[in-house]
Design an enzyme around this catalytic site. Structure first.
Site, PDB file in Angstrom:
ATOM      1  N   HIS A  90       0.822  -1.200  -0.161  1.00  0.00           N
ATOM      2  CA  HIS A  90       0.030   0.099   0.226  1.00  0.00           C
ATOM      3  C   HIS A  90       0.899   1.223   0.040  1.00  0.00           C
ATOM      4  CE1 HIS A  90      -3.988   1.887   1.149  1.00  0.00           C
ATOM      5  NE2 HIS A  90      -2.934   2.915   1.170  1.00  0.00           N
ATOM      6  N   GLU A  91       1.980   1.122   0.981  1.00  0.00           N
ATOM      7  CA  GLU A  91       2.591   2.439   0.974  1.00  0.00           C
ATOM      8  C   GLU A  91       3.652   2.605  -0.447  1.00  0.00           C
ATOM      9  OE1 GLU A  91       1.549   4.584   2.888  1.00  0.00           O
ATOM     10  OE2 GLU A  91       0.453   2.939   4.189  1.00  0.00           O
TER      11      GLU A  91
ATOM     12  N   HIS B  22       1.660   4.583  -2.836  1.00  0.00           N
ATOM     13  CA  HIS B  22       2.034   6.099  -2.487  1.00  0.00           C
ATOM     14  C   HIS B  22       3.357   6.645  -3.006  1.00  0.00           C
ATOM     15  CE1 HIS B  22      -2.012   6.395  -0.984  1.00  0.00           C
ATOM     16  NE2 HIS B  22      -1.637   5.547   0.024  1.00  0.00           N
TER      17      HIS B  22
END
Length: 257
Positions: free
Chosen positions: A136-137, A140
């Protein structure tokens, strides 16, 4: 309390679901990753008292070992690392990841100010959880690399990255949604992505739900259909492996032109 914990870290942390199932073989736990935080108040590095036996295997050591395995074996992560390198933002484990203790139930976040992913060593429970947080990170981080993202003042930018992270990281996989007891609705995947993106924004920004919903609605169609660098929605690890293979072949094709 979860919201306060996320905000104390400055804006981009991961907050767990209300219901946390036990581990499922070879599948990440269904965690909420509130993507792009700026960790303006990261906790000072402290070494808590350790018992004689536990001192041989600290939270930090466990975090580092799980991170190594994720970077080496997870197909989502391997594709994202290749894509970051291809975009001119090669990732270095020691420079771009930090295992730290975090407030509350936050599991991780992306510190845009220093381009670093923070992994909350006191809250990441197992390897599946680590896989999901890092994936997920990294989405980003990939967005931060390829676009001029204003995480701090443009909520639409944040909304777009949250939509992409919920859509592409597996947060809304069928397995995770079954564990949350959310399934069986028409266009359920889109509904899950939208809801989790809104929830993520509210956890890290002091805005109303209406403002968050408006931001997500304005960017949803374009950002939901932006599947880079996967080229498709990777619903599971098999899809992610195919996507990685296609990315590598695409990269070789363009390098030979």
């Amino acid at each position: 309390e979860e919201e306060a914990a996320a905000k104390s870290l400055g804006g981009m942390a991961e907050v767990p679901d209300e219901r946390e199932p036990g581990p499922v073989a070879a599948e990440p736990l269904p965690q909420q990753h509130v993507g792009c935080q700026v960790f303006s108040e990261r906790l000072a590095q402290q070494t808590p008292p350790q018992g004689f036996l536990s001192s041989f295997f600290t939270n930090n050591q466990k975090c580092q070992l799980m991170l190594l395995k994720t970077l080496a074996t997870n197909p989502y992560v391997k594709l994202l690392l290749d894509a970051m390198k291809h975009s001119g933002c090669a990732v270095n484990k020691d420079r771009h990841f930090a295992c730290e203790d975090c407030n509350g139930n936050v599991s991780g976040g992306f510190d845009a100010a220093v381009s670093q992913i923070v992994l909350c060593q006191n809250n990441i429970r197992n390897q599946a959880h680590m896989n999901r947080v890092v994936t997920h990170e990294l989405i980003h981080a990939f967005d931060h690399c390829r676009a001029h993202v204003n995480w701090f003042t443009n909520v639409r930018h944040l909304a777009c990255s949250e939509v992409r992270a919920a859509n592409l990281s597996g947060d809304c996989s069928l397995l995770n949604e079954i564990f949350r007891l959310h399934f069986g609705l028409k266009q359920h995947h889109q509904t899950c992505v939208r809801d989790r993106a809104i929830r993520s924004i509210l956890a890290v920004r002091n805005i109303s739900k209406e403002v968050a919903q408006k931001a997500v609605d304005e960017v949803f169609e374009s950002c939901f259909n932006d599947h880079e660098p996967f080229g498709r929605i990777p619903h599971n690890k098999t899809y992610a492996r195919y996507a990685h293979r296609d990315f590598q072949n695409r990269d070789r094709y363009y390098s030979n032109i």
